[in-house]
Design a protein around this motif. Structure first.
Motif, PDB file in Angstrom:
ATOM      1  N   ALA A  81       0.835  -1.213   0.000  1.00 15.40           N
ATOM      2  CA  ALA A  81       0.000   0.000   0.000  1.00 15.40           C
ATOM      3  C   ALA A  81       0.859   1.248   0.000  1.00 15.40           C
ATOM      4  O   ALA A  81       0.539   2.239  -0.678  1.00 15.40           O
ATOM      5  CB  ALA A  81      -0.935  -0.013   1.210  1.00 15.40           C
ATOM      6  N   THR A  82       1.973   1.209   0.730  1.00 18.69           N
ATOM      7  CA  THR A  82       2.874   2.365   0.753  1.00 18.69           C
ATOM      8  C   THR A  82       3.529   2.561  -0.607  1.00 18.69           C
ATOM      9  O   THR A  82       3.637   3.692  -1.091  1.00 18.69           O
ATOM     10  CB  THR A  82       3.959   2.162   1.831  1.00 18.69           C
ATOM     11  OG1 THR A  82       3.329   1.953   3.087  1.00 18.69           O
ATOM     12  CG2 THR A  82       4.872   3.362   1.927  1.00 18.69           C
ATOM     13  N   LEU A  83       3.960   1.470  -1.238  1.00  8.71           N
ATOM     14  CA  LEU A  83       4.628   1.583  -2.537  1.00  8.71           C
ATOM     15  C   LEU A  83       3.654   1.984  -3.643  1.00  8.71           C
ATOM     16  O   LEU A  83       4.061   2.611  -4.618  1.00  8.71           O
ATOM     17  CB  LEU A  83       5.295   0.248  -2.892  1.00  8.71           C
ATOM     18  CG  LEU A  83       6.494  -0.137  -2.020  1.00  8.71           C
ATOM     19  CD1 LEU A  83       6.959  -1.541  -2.367  1.00  8.71           C
ATOM     20  CD2 LEU A  83       7.617   0.865  -2.161  1.00  8.71           C
ATOM     21  N   GLU A  84       2.364   1.646  -3.522  1.00 12.59           N
ATOM     22  CA  GLU A  84       1.379   1.983  -4.548  1.00 12.59           C
ATOM     23  C   GLU A  84       0.781   3.369  -4.357  1.00 12.59           C
ATOM     24  O   GLU A  84       0.019   3.813  -5.214  1.00 12.59           O
ATOM     25  CB  GLU A  84       0.239   0.956  -4.534  1.00 12.59           C
ATOM     26  CG  GLU A  84       0.611  -0.386  -5.078  1.00 12.59           C
ATOM     27  CD  GLU A  84      -0.554  -1.368  -5.030  1.00 12.59           C
ATOM     28  OE1 GLU A  84      -1.529  -1.108  -4.282  1.00 12.59           O
ATOM     29  OE2 GLU A  84      -0.492  -2.386  -5.725  1.00 12.59           O
ATOM     30  N   GLY A  90       3.999   9.954  -7.593  1.00 13.30           N
ATOM     31  CA  GLY A  90       4.001  11.263  -8.272  1.00 13.30           C
ATOM     32  C   GLY A  90       5.383  11.879  -8.396  1.00 13.30           C
ATOM     33  O   GLY A  90       5.832  12.212  -9.504  1.00 13.30           O
ATOM     34  N   PRO A  91       6.106  12.099  -7.298  1.00 15.29           N
ATOM     35  CA  PRO A  91       7.452  12.686  -7.411  1.00 15.29           C
ATOM     36  C   PRO A  91       8.420  11.831  -8.224  1.00 15.29           C
ATOM     37  O   PRO A  91       9.263  12.355  -8.954  1.00 15.29           O
ATOM     38  CB  PRO A  91       7.921  12.797  -5.955  1.00 15.29           C
ATOM     39  CG  PRO A  91       6.682  12.798  -5.144  1.00 15.29           C
ATOM     40  CD  PRO A  91       5.689  11.991  -5.896  1.00 15.29           C
ATOM     41  N   LEU A  92       8.305  10.501  -8.131  1.00 14.50           N
ATOM     42  CA  LEU A  92       9.179   9.632  -8.931  1.00 14.50           C
ATOM     43  C   LEU A  92       8.894   9.785 -10.418  1.00 14.50           C
ATOM     44  O   LEU A  92       9.819   9.786 -11.250  1.00 14.50           O
ATOM     45  CB  LEU A  92       9.000   8.169  -8.514  1.00 14.50           C
ATOM     46  CG  LEU A  92       9.493   7.793  -7.121  1.00 14.50           C
ATOM     47  CD1 LEU A  92       9.131   6.353  -6.799  1.00 14.50           C
ATOM     48  CD2 LEU A  92      10.983   8.012  -7.006  1.00 14.50           C
ATOM     49  N   ALA A  93       7.621   9.947 -10.779  1.00 13.25           N
ATOM     50  CA  ALA A  93       7.265  10.136 -12.184  1.00 13.25           C
ATOM     51  C   ALA A  93       7.803  11.465 -12.702  1.00 13.25           C
ATOM     52  O   ALA A  93       8.285  11.542 -13.838  1.00 13.25           O
ATOM     53  CB  ALA A  93       5.752  10.072 -12.347  1.00 13.25           C
TER      54      ALA A  93
END
Length: 135
Positions: A81-84, A90-93
């Motif tokens: 749930a944390t990874l999804e 958003g910031p990684l994208a």
């Protein structure tokens, strides 16, 4: 004069030897048989109790393993749930250069949506999915 031994001993006092049958006694008396049965029953109870206790210990160990597996499953679900979460993605994208498009471009194609090969059943009804747009 010398003494000669007697061939048959003389009875002393009132004691005498009677020839006849010995009285028969049972090999195991009833109380002895009862004692053996009680001892065997007690050993059987102890053996049964020991095997039940061993099964109980094994069951307790399996319960502990199930509890640990459930805790691990809960932790893993929380990690998923944390990874999804969109707050993390958003910031990684944005770092990878993935952003929302600023303008929308429409591409127009002619009415065919693919090869019209009657022999290939995958393309038999593909036209119904095609959007025919007028420019």
């Amino acid at each position: 004069m010398t003494a000669q031994p007697l061939l048959v001993p003389r009875p002393i006092g009132r004691l005498r030897v009677l020839a006849g049958r010995r009285p028969s006694r049972p090999v195991l008396s009833p109380w002895m048989l009862f004692s053996v049965v009680v001892v065997v029953a007690m050993l059987g109870i102890v053996l049964a109790r020991t095997s039940l206790d061993a099964g109980a210990y094994e069951l307790a160990g399996l319960d502990n393993q199930i509890t640990l597996a459930q805790e691990t499953n809960t932790k893993l679900r929380l990690d998923i749930a944390t990874l999804e979460s969109p707050e993390r993605i958003g910031p990684l994208a944005v770092e990878m250069g993935l952003t929302y498009p600023t303008e929308r471009i429409t591409v127009f194609v002619d009415g065919s949506a693919g090869p019209k090969d009657a022999a290939d059943p995958r393309w038999a009804e593909i036209d119904r999915y095609a959007l025919v747009a007028t420019p």
